[in-house]
Design a protein around this motif. Sequence first.
Motif, PDB file in Angstrom:
ATOM      1  N   VAL A   7      22.673 -25.223  35.077  1.00 21.64           N
ATOM      2  CA  VAL A   7      22.289 -26.468  35.745  1.00 21.64           C
ATOM      3  C   VAL A   7      22.659 -27.645  34.846  1.00 21.64           C
ATOM      4  CG1 VAL A   7      20.417 -25.492  37.137  1.00 21.64           C
ATOM      5  CG2 VAL A   7      19.958 -26.207  34.800  1.00 21.64           C
ATOM      6  N   ASP A   8      22.658 -28.837  35.413  1.00 20.38           N
ATOM      7  CA  ASP A   8      22.950 -30.020  34.598  1.00 20.38           C
ATOM      8  C   ASP A   8      21.885 -30.209  33.520  1.00 20.38           C
ATOM      9  OD1 ASP A   8      25.366 -31.276  35.956  1.00 20.38           O
ATOM     10  OD2 ASP A   8      24.027 -30.955  37.644  1.00 20.38           O
ATOM     11  N   LYS A   9      20.611 -30.035  33.906  1.00 20.94           N
ATOM     12  CA  LYS A   9      19.496 -30.109  32.959  1.00 20.94           C
ATOM     13  C   LYS A   9      18.546 -28.947  33.250  1.00 20.94           C
ATOM     14  CE  LYS A   9      18.284 -34.162  34.312  1.00 20.94           C
ATOM     15  NZ  LYS A   9      17.544 -35.435  34.456  1.00 20.94           N
ATOM     16  N   PRO A  10      18.057 -28.238  32.228  1.00 22.51           N
ATOM     17  CA  PRO A  10      17.147 -27.110  32.479  1.00 22.51           C
ATOM     18  C   PRO A  10      15.944 -27.475  33.325  1.00 22.51           C
ATOM     19  CG  PRO A  10      17.902 -27.053  30.216  1.00 22.51           C
ATOM     20  CD  PRO A  10      18.418 -28.349  30.813  1.00 22.51           C
ATOM     21  N   SER A  11      15.516 -28.725  33.269  1.00 24.81           N
ATOM     22  CA  SER A  11      14.368 -29.137  34.085  1.00 24.81           C
ATOM     23  C   SER A  11      14.689 -29.135  35.570  1.00 24.81           C
ATOM     24  CB  SER A  11      13.901 -30.535  33.665  1.00 24.81           C
ATOM     25  OG  SER A  11      14.945 -31.487  33.818  1.00 24.81           O
ATOM     26  N   ASN A  44      26.113 -21.082  39.281  1.00 21.18           N
ATOM     27  CA  ASN A  44      26.434 -22.461  38.949  1.00 21.18           C
ATOM     28  C   ASN A  44      25.744 -23.399  39.943  1.00 21.18           C
ATOM     29  OD1 ASN A  44      27.599 -24.932  38.412  1.00 21.18           O
ATOM     30  ND2 ASN A  44      29.713 -24.247  38.644  1.00 21.18           N
ATOM     31  N   LEU A  45      24.690 -24.069  39.480  1.00 19.41           N
ATOM     32  CA  LEU A  45      23.931 -24.976  40.334  1.00 19.41           C
ATOM     33  C   LEU A  45      24.054 -26.421  39.857  1.00 19.41           C
ATOM     34  CD1 LEU A  45      20.707 -22.825  40.873  1.00 19.41           C
ATOM     35  CD2 LEU A  45      22.557 -23.236  42.485  1.00 19.41           C
ATOM     36  N   CYS A  46      25.216 -26.768  39.327  1.00 18.67           N
ATOM     37  CA  CYS A  46      25.456 -28.138  38.904  1.00 18.67           C
ATOM     38  C   CYS A  46      25.560 -29.065  40.111  1.00 18.67           C
ATOM     39  CB  CYS A  46      26.738 -28.229  38.078  1.00 18.67           C
ATOM     40  SG  CYS A  46      26.620 -27.381  36.482  1.00 18.67           S
ATOM     41  N   LYS A  47      25.381 -30.351  39.854  1.00 18.65           N
ATOM     42  CA  LYS A  47      25.338 -31.297  40.971  1.00 18.65           C
ATOM     43  C   LYS A  47      26.715 -31.619  41.524  1.00 18.65           C
ATOM     44  CE  LYS A  47      25.333 -35.408  37.989  1.00 18.65           C
ATOM     45  NZ  LYS A  47      24.565 -36.600  37.572  1.00 18.65           N
ATOM     46  N   CYS A  48      27.777 -31.357  40.757  1.00 17.00           N
ATOM     47  CA  CYS A  48      29.117 -31.748  41.197  1.00 17.00           C
ATOM     48  C   CYS A  48      30.120 -30.656  40.860  1.00 17.00           C
ATOM     49  CB  CYS A  48      29.523 -33.063  40.530  1.00 17.00           C
ATOM     50  SG  CYS A  48      31.180 -33.633  40.971  1.00 17.00           S
ATOM     51  N   TYR A  49      30.929 -30.278  41.864  1.00 17.24           N
ATOM     52  CA  TYR A  49      32.013 -29.324  41.651  1.00 17.24           C
ATOM     53  C   TYR A  49      33.374 -30.019  41.756  1.00 17.24           C
ATOM     54  CZ  TYR A  49      28.492 -25.673  42.686  1.00 17.24           C
ATOM     55  OH  TYR A  49      27.390 -24.858  42.695  1.00 17.24           O
ATOM     56  N   THR A  54      32.213 -31.289  35.209  1.00 20.66           N
ATOM     57  CA  THR A  54      31.481 -30.293  34.435  1.00 20.66           C
ATOM     58  C   THR A  54      31.199 -29.046  35.272  1.00 20.66           C
ATOM     59  OG1 THR A  54      30.453 -32.018  33.084  1.00 20.66           O
ATOM     60  CG2 THR A  54      29.359 -29.880  33.135  1.00 20.66           C
ATOM     61  N   GLY A  55      30.739 -29.236  36.513  1.00 18.66           N
ATOM     62  CA  GLY A  55      30.455 -28.081  37.372  1.00 18.66           C
ATOM     63  C   GLY A  55      31.685 -27.247  37.646  1.00 18.66           C
ATOM     64  N   GLY A 158      29.217 -28.163  51.798  1.00 16.68           N
ATOM     65  CA  GLY A 158      29.102 -28.676  50.441  1.00 16.68           C
ATOM     66  C   GLY A 158      27.970 -28.018  49.688  1.00 16.68           C
ATOM     67  N   PRO A 159      28.036 -28.036  48.374  1.00 19.24           N
ATOM     68  CA  PRO A 159      26.990 -27.401  47.565  1.00 19.24           C
ATOM     69  C   PRO A 159      25.715 -28.237  47.527  1.00 19.24           C
ATOM     70  CG  PRO A 159      28.542 -28.513  46.148  1.00 19.24           C
ATOM     71  CD  PRO A 159      29.085 -28.655  47.548  1.00 19.24           C
ATOM     72  N   ILE A 160      24.608 -27.577  47.238  1.00 18.03           N
ATOM     73  CA  ILE A 160      23.347 -28.257  46.948  1.00 18.03           C
ATOM     74  C   ILE A 160      23.030 -27.998  45.482  1.00 18.03           C
ATOM     75  CG2 ILE A 160      20.907 -28.506  47.529  1.00 18.03           C
ATOM     76  CD1 ILE A 160      21.476 -27.176  50.212  1.00 18.03           C
ATOM     77  N   ALA A 161      22.921 -29.053  44.697  1.00 18.25           N
ATOM     78  CA  ALA A 161      22.556 -28.886  43.294  1.00 18.25           C
ATOM     79  C   ALA A 161      21.102 -28.475  43.175  1.00 18.25           C
ATOM     80  CB  ALA A 161      22.787 -30.199  42.540  1.00 18.25           C
ATOM     81  N   ALA A 162      20.767 -27.822  42.072  1.00 21.65           N
ATOM     82  CA  ALA A 162      19.382 -27.396  41.860  1.00 21.65           C
ATOM     83  C   ALA A 162      18.427 -28.582  41.943  1.00 21.65           C
ATOM     84  CB  ALA A 162      19.259 -26.705  40.504  1.00 21.65           C
ATOM     85  N   ALA A 163      18.830 -29.707  41.365  1.00 20.80           N
ATOM     86  CA  ALA A 163      17.962 -30.881  41.363  1.00 20.80           C
ATOM     87  C   ALA A 163      17.817 -31.504  42.741  1.00 20.80           C
ATOM     88  CB  ALA A 163      18.498 -31.923  40.387  1.00 20.80           C
ATOM     89  N   ALA A 164      18.730 -31.175  43.673  1.00 22.41           N
ATOM     90  CA  ALA A 164      18.721 -31.795  44.998  1.00 22.41           C
ATOM     91  C   ALA A 164      18.002 -30.957  46.054  1.00 22.41           C
ATOM     92  CB  ALA A 164      20.154 -32.076  45.441  1.00 22.41           C
ATOM     93  N   VAL A 165      17.496 -29.793  45.680  1.00 19.12           N
ATOM     94  CA  VAL A 165      16.746 -28.980  46.643  1.00 19.12           C
ATOM     95  C   VAL A 165      15.436 -29.704  46.976  1.00 19.12           C
ATOM     96  CG1 VAL A 165      15.574 -26.777  47.038  1.00 19.12           C
ATOM     97  CG2 VAL A 165      17.739 -26.837  45.770  1.00 19.12           C
TER      98      VAL A 165
END
Length: 491
Positions: A7-11, A44-49, A54-55, A158-165
């Motif tokens: 993820v982008d940030k572990p939180s 891979n749950l980054c916000k951008c692919y 980075t994703g 499109g993907p859903i980032a972990a932070a965007a759920v």
Amino acid sequence: MQTLIVVDKPSDWPLDLPDVLVVSARDYLNQPLFREMPATKVFNLCKCYRYQSTGYYVSLLAEARGHAPLPSVSTIQDMKSQAVIKLASGDLQRQIDKDLAPIRNSSFVLSVYFGRNLAKRYDRLAGLLFEYFKAPFLRAHFVWNENNGGSWHLVHVGPIAAAAVPEDHRPFAIKAAADYLAGRKRALPRRSPRRFDLAILYGGDETPPSNERAIERFIKAADRRGMHAEVIRKEDFNHLPEFDGLWIRETTSVNHHTYKFAQRGEAEGLVVIDDPESIVRCTNKVYLTELMNHQRIRIPRTLIVSRSNLHHVGRELGFPCIVKQPDSSFSQGVLKVVDEGMLKIVADTMFEKSELLLAQEYIPTSYDWRIGLIDRKPVFACKYHMAHKHWQITKKTRGGKFLGGRVETLALDTVPADVMATAVRAANAIGDGLYGVDLKEHNGLAYVMEVNDNPNIDAGYEDTILKDELYDIITGVFMNRIEARKQRKSA
């Protein structure tokens, strides 16, 4: 097998799952621990692919390290391709119509968490979408089309980032992840080809990998094999399903119509060279560096560079050194820097396009080896001599023309054993397509510089030794693979 959630940030992923390690994208890309980790699943749950974000690099380098990323880079590109989305919509039309029939709005968005949706009635459609676009979390957008009696169509994925759920979806998303890790799977059949013809994509390239005489010889070689081959252009995209094979003879790139042709061809069941996976792997030098290191194949001293470690380049490689844009081709986007000041100027410009760059020690030689392979077998060997008064095999003039050095084609049995063995190992690490492995010899050792997915095959150059046999070998690979697919279909 170790499982990572990146993820982008572990939180962004606040809850623990058994035997799952949550890591930041930056740590996954930069920490040696993860480079050496064997047999690893990477979610891979980054916000951008986005390409070269980075994703994107998390999935790309996971593949290079022998890890199993979700999504793969091919899936990332599929989600951006309207051609693939249109194919998916057609293949899933019956399920789409069935599940969305009660909806009275003109649009609908379906959230998919490892193939599942909060509403159980959409589980079948969610599972099929997950098999088509294998990303952990994704959103599928549908619109209602009034034409021909009306029907629903998939128009965007499109993907859903972990932070965007959404907060109210999080417990379900985490449970879906846990269920998937326990082994929940589905399968979706692929399409099969319908006719027996070979398409050659050619004609839209300033510096094509084959000259016109070579294309004519490919067409004649196909005819000798009992195949009909014809040249197609960029505008013939919608005619691609009419063929059994696709032979790409334009310079490939991921953000380019060549990659879309490869994707579409593979989705339609064609035999494709260059296949999408080879294009992704060969056109990114960061991936190749990670892969060669993972396979312990000799390359020049190389540093994968981010903004945070740019200052290490001079200390570790010295000057002059080479700085490369990850997707550079035809010697463009590859610069020799002579000091820290020049390095900073060059890197600042390149970082505008990519989160990662490549810095490599400079090995001066008068020529580069090129070993051409297809189906894991060598077929030609050349020495590409440096362009006149230049350190590369080609140089671009002020007028925009490309000038190359002398090409010397040799019999395979005259190639030094270490050069040949290293080239074969490097190509086989990519796949079984057509590759050109570039190497340098230094102090009696061979170093892989890069692996090209669409190497030059020009009449009068690479075919000097084998002549028509070279074209027969390549078209023979197409013939054998098409026949094998037909046999599997009829079995």
